[in-house]
Design a protein around this motif. Structure first.
Motif, PDB file in Angstrom:
ATOM      1  N   HIS A 146       0.837  -1.199   0.000  1.00 64.61           N
ATOM      2  CA  HIS A 146       0.000   0.000   0.000  1.00 64.61           C
ATOM      3  C   HIS A 146       0.874   1.252   0.000  1.00 64.61           C
ATOM      4  O   HIS A 146       1.915   1.296   0.649  1.00 64.61           O
ATOM      5  N   ASP A 147       0.432   2.271  -0.726  1.00 69.57           N
ATOM      6  CA  ASP A 147       1.178   3.525  -0.780  1.00 69.57           C
ATOM      7  C   ASP A 147       0.733   4.517   0.287  1.00 69.57           C
ATOM      8  O   ASP A 147       1.432   5.483   0.568  1.00 69.57           O
ATOM      9  N   GLU A 148      -0.448   4.314   0.880  1.00 69.11           N
ATOM     10  CA  GLU A 148      -0.951   5.285   1.846  1.00 69.11           C
ATOM     11  C   GLU A 148      -0.102   5.300   3.113  1.00 69.11           C
ATOM     12  O   GLU A 148       0.330   4.263   3.613  1.00 69.11           O
ATOM     13  N   VAL A 149       0.154   6.506   3.614  1.00 65.62           N
ATOM     14  CA  VAL A 149       0.867   6.697   4.875  1.00 65.62           C
ATOM     15  C   VAL A 149      -0.134   7.204   5.902  1.00 65.62           C
ATOM     16  O   VAL A 149      -0.904   8.130   5.629  1.00 65.62           O
ATOM     17  N   VAL A 150      -0.141   6.599   7.084  1.00 63.25           N
ATOM     18  CA  VAL A 150      -1.004   7.030   8.180  1.00 63.25           C
ATOM     19  C   VAL A 150      -0.138   7.689   9.247  1.00 63.25           C
ATOM     20  O   VAL A 150       0.929   7.177   9.590  1.00 63.25           O
ATOM     21  N   VAL A 151      -0.591   8.819   9.777  1.00 62.41           N
ATOM     22  CA  VAL A 151       0.120   9.481  10.864  1.00 62.41           C
ATOM     23  C   VAL A 151      -0.871   9.806  11.978  1.00 62.41           C
ATOM     24  O   VAL A 151      -1.981  10.265  11.725  1.00 62.41           O
ATOM     25  N   GLY A 152      -0.476   9.534  13.211  1.00 66.24           N
ATOM     26  CA  GLY A 152      -1.304   9.876  14.354  1.00 66.24           C
ATOM     27  C   GLY A 152      -1.064  11.309  14.786  1.00 66.24           C
ATOM     28  O   GLY A 152       0.091  11.736  14.908  1.00 66.24           O
ATOM     29  N   VAL A 153      -2.123  12.074  14.994  1.00 68.51           N
ATOM     30  CA  VAL A 153      -2.004  13.468  15.418  1.00 68.51           C
ATOM     31  C   VAL A 153      -2.902  13.715  16.627  1.00 68.51           C
ATOM     32  O   VAL A 153      -3.926  13.052  16.796  1.00 68.51           O
ATOM     33  N   ASP A 154      -2.506  14.678  17.465  1.00 66.46           N
ATOM     34  CA  ASP A 154      -3.333  15.026  18.626  1.00 66.46           C
ATOM     35  C   ASP A 154      -3.371  16.523  18.873  1.00 66.46           C
ATOM     36  O   ASP A 154      -3.858  16.971  19.910  1.00 66.46           O
ATOM     37  N   GLY A 155      -2.832  17.320  17.946  1.00 64.67           N
ATOM     38  CA  GLY A 155      -2.852  18.769  18.100  1.00 64.67           C
ATOM     39  C   GLY A 155      -1.695  19.326  18.892  1.00 64.67           C
ATOM     40  O   GLY A 155      -1.560  20.541  19.012  1.00 64.67           O
ATOM     41  N   SER A 156      -0.813  18.470  19.433  1.00 66.45           N
ATOM     42  CA  SER A 156       0.294  18.946  20.260  1.00 66.45           C
ATOM     43  C   SER A 156       1.537  19.207  19.413  1.00 66.45           C
ATOM     44  O   SER A 156       1.719  18.618  18.340  1.00 66.45           O
ATOM     45  N   PRO A 157       2.452  20.077  19.881  1.00 67.57           N
ATOM     46  CA  PRO A 157       3.704  20.328  19.151  1.00 67.57           C
ATOM     47  C   PRO A 157       4.565  19.079  18.977  1.00 67.57           C
ATOM     48  O   PRO A 157       5.367  19.000  18.044  1.00 67.57           O
ATOM     49  N   ALA A 158       4.413  18.098  19.869  1.00 68.78           N
ATOM     50  CA  ALA A 158       5.210  16.879  19.785  1.00 68.78           C
ATOM     51  C   ALA A 158       4.914  16.081  18.519  1.00 68.78           C
ATOM     52  O   ALA A 158       5.691  15.218  18.131  1.00 68.78           O
ATOM     53  N   CYS A 159       3.784  16.364  17.865  1.00 69.32           N
ATOM     54  CA  CYS A 159       3.434  15.670  16.621  1.00 69.32           C
ATOM     55  C   CYS A 159       4.186  16.224  15.406  1.00 69.32           C
ATOM     56  O   CYS A 159       4.193  15.587  14.350  1.00 69.32           O
ATOM     57  N   GLU A 160       4.776  17.396  15.540  1.00 65.26           N
ATOM     58  CA  GLU A 160       5.370  18.055  14.382  1.00 65.26           C
ATOM     59  C   GLU A 160       6.486  17.235  13.719  1.00 65.26           C
ATOM     60  O   GLU A 160       6.505  17.110  12.494  1.00 65.26           O
ATOM     61  N   PRO A 161       7.436  16.655  14.468  1.00 61.54           N
ATOM     62  CA  PRO A 161       8.451  15.818  13.801  1.00 61.54           C
ATOM     63  C   PRO A 161       7.835  14.627  13.062  1.00 61.54           C
ATOM     64  O   PRO A 161       8.306  14.252  11.982  1.00 61.54           O
ATOM     65  N   ALA A 162       6.793  14.029  13.646  1.00 61.19           N
ATOM     66  CA  ALA A 162       6.123  12.908  12.986  1.00 61.19           C
ATOM     67  C   ALA A 162       5.441  13.365  11.704  1.00 61.19           C
ATOM     68  O   ALA A 162       5.463  12.664  10.683  1.00 61.19           O
ATOM     69  N   LEU A 163       4.824  14.547  11.722  1.00 62.85           N
ATOM     70  CA  LEU A 163       4.181  15.087  10.521  1.00 62.85           C
ATOM     71  C   LEU A 163       5.209  15.388   9.439  1.00 62.85           C
ATOM     72  O   LEU A 163       4.978  15.122   8.255  1.00 62.85           O
ATOM     73  N   ASP A 164       6.341  15.930   9.837  1.00 62.64           N
ATOM     74  CA  ASP A 164       7.411  16.206   8.876  1.00 62.64           C
ATOM     75  C   ASP A 164       7.818  14.920   8.160  1.00 62.64           C
ATOM     76  O   ASP A 164       7.892  14.861   6.922  1.00 62.64           O
ATOM     77  N   TYR A 165       8.060  13.874   8.928  1.00 62.02           N
ATOM     78  CA  TYR A 165       8.479  12.589   8.345  1.00 62.02           C
ATOM     79  C   TYR A 165       7.369  11.972   7.506  1.00 62.02           C
ATOM     80  O   TYR A 165       7.613  11.468   6.400  1.00 62.02           O
ATOM     81  N   ALA A 166       6.136  12.021   8.004  1.00 62.27           N
ATOM     82  CA  ALA A 166       5.013  11.397   7.294  1.00 62.27           C
ATOM     83  C   ALA A 166       4.745  12.078   5.955  1.00 62.27           C
ATOM     84  O   ALA A 166       4.484  11.412   4.944  1.00 62.27           O
ATOM     85  N   PHE A 167       4.792  13.403   5.925  1.00 63.80           N
ATOM     86  CA  PHE A 167       4.562  14.117   4.671  1.00 63.80           C
ATOM     87  C   PHE A 167       5.667  13.794   3.660  1.00 63.80           C
ATOM     88  O   PHE A 167       5.387  13.605   2.462  1.00 63.80           O
ATOM     89  N   ARG A 168       6.912  13.724   4.121  1.00 57.39           N
ATOM     90  CA  ARG A 168       7.999  13.385   3.189  1.00 57.39           C
ATOM     91  C   ARG A 168       7.847  11.967   2.656  1.00 57.39           C
ATOM     92  O   ARG A 168       8.086  11.710   1.477  1.00 57.39           O
ATOM     93  N   GLN A 169       7.432  11.039   3.522  1.00 62.77           N
ATOM     94  CA  GLN A 169       7.228   9.664   3.074  1.00 62.77           C
ATOM     95  C   GLN A 169       6.089   9.578   2.056  1.00 62.77           C
ATOM     96  O   GLN A 169       6.203   8.890   1.034  1.00 62.77           O
ATOM     97  N   ALA A 170       4.985  10.275   2.318  1.00 62.72           N
ATOM     98  CA  ALA A 170       3.860  10.254   1.382  1.00 62.72           C
ATOM     99  C   ALA A 170       4.261  10.859   0.041  1.00 62.72           C
ATOM    100  O   ALA A 170       3.869  10.361  -1.027  1.00 62.72           O
ATOM    101  N   GLU A 171       5.057  11.910   0.086  1.00 66.58           N
ATOM    102  CA  GLU A 171       5.507  12.557  -1.149  1.00 66.58           C
ATOM    103  C   GLU A 171       6.406  11.636  -1.959  1.00 66.58           C
ATOM    104  O   GLU A 171       6.259  11.515  -3.182  1.00 66.58           O
ATOM    105  N   LEU A 172       7.327  10.948  -1.290  1.00 68.03           N
ATOM    106  CA  LEU A 172       8.231  10.033  -1.978  1.00 68.03           C
ATOM    107  C   LEU A 172       7.491   8.832  -2.562  1.00 68.03           C
ATOM    108  O   LEU A 172       7.863   8.320  -3.624  1.00 68.03           O
TER     109      LEU A 172
END
Length: 284
Positions: A146-172
């Motif tokens: 599967h090409d879809e990437v799932v990322v867990g978010v909760d609105g906190s700043p601690a999610c930002e590194p995970a979002l950075d990685y997840a967006f790059r993975q989805a783009e690649l």
């Protein structure tokens, strides 16, 4: 950060699956691949055992493992630059040191020395919880269908590194990014307690969209799905991972009680997920 993917290998089938996954990801990112095998001599440092002989034998075995791993990577992605390294020490510590030099650290789900039937190896859990940056725990036999990437978010700043990685993975990968925000029903504190579930959902959806907007602007080619659900985070994330090639989590959540809860969520997802999981811890 260096364009380097590091993968730990110990001779187990799970470790070789991690090598194949890491080779694919290095290819997508245009990164070099370093395959590491750690010789753990500390369990044998007792007077009754000739430590030098043990270390020599285990080092030779590590070189054999690395040769097989390098062959797997070369057959899978011939254009990826591959190097190997033998290290001595405690595996979890050595791999955490390697993570500091790399864009990501990749490990198998179970090691060669784990208990039979264990879902997650102790080394995998240790590095996922403590190593800086992304740590990818590869599901056994993962073919990344599967090409879809799932990322867990909760609105906190601690999610930002995970979002950075997840967006790059989805783009690649050229796939969708599904941002999952799971929230449990509030406790009923009084007999006449009631709440507007739809209003709560809209509130959580608004928080999720606000957190995603800056990342969508940086990655306009990534199709983003805001998936807000009322339910237990572990169950919701594991279910979302069933239709994903990668599930991404932050290593911490909101402060106070939330940080404890997200820590338990990380452990629960790592144990129960049926897909490859990346845990992203903020770098110092």
């Amino acid at each position: 950060m260096s364009e380097l993917v590091v993968v730990g290998v110990d001779g187990s089938p799970s470790g070789f699956d991690a090598v194949a996954w890491a080779a694919d990801d290095a290819f997508r990112a245009g990164a070099a691949l370093r395959i590491v095998s750690v010789v753990e001599t500390w369990p044998y440092q007792v007077p009754q055992i000739a430590a030098v002989e043990w270390e020599s034998s285990m080092t030779e075995r590590a070189r054999e493992i690395l040769a097989k791993a390098q062959e797997i990577a070369g057959e899978r992605r011939p254009t990826v630059e591959v190097s190997t390294r033998v290290m001595t020490g405690k595996a979890s510590v050595a791999l955490r040191e390697q993570a500091a030099e790399a864009a990501e650290l990749v490990v198998g789900r179970r090691g060669a020395g784990g208990f039979a039937g264990a879902v997650l190896g102790s080394v995998s859990m240790s590095v996922a919880g403590q190593a800086p940056g992304p740590v990818v725990v590869v599901r056994d036999g993962d073919a990344a269908a599967h090409d879809e990437v799932v990322v867990g978010v909760d609105g906190s700043p601690a999610c930002e590194p995970a979002l950075d990685y997840a967006f790059r993975q989805a783009e690649l990968r050229g796939g969708n990014l599904r941002a999952v925000h799971a929230w449990p029903l509030p406790f009923a504190l009084a007999p006449d307690f009631s709440c507007d579930i739809e209003a709560l959902r809209e509130s959580h959806l608004r928080v999720t969209r606000e957190q995603l907007t800056p990342w969508q602007e940086r990655h306009p080619d990534v199709r983003v799905i805001a998936d807000v659900q009322c339910g237990h985070p572990v169950k919701t994330l594991v279910a979302a991972g069933d239709r994903a090639g990668l599930l991404v989590l932050g290593s911490q959540g909101r402060s106070g009680l939330g940080a404890f809860v997200l820590g338990s969520v990380m452990r629960g997802v790592l144990h129960h997920a049926r897909c490859t999981v990346a845990v992203v811890r903020e770098r110092p």
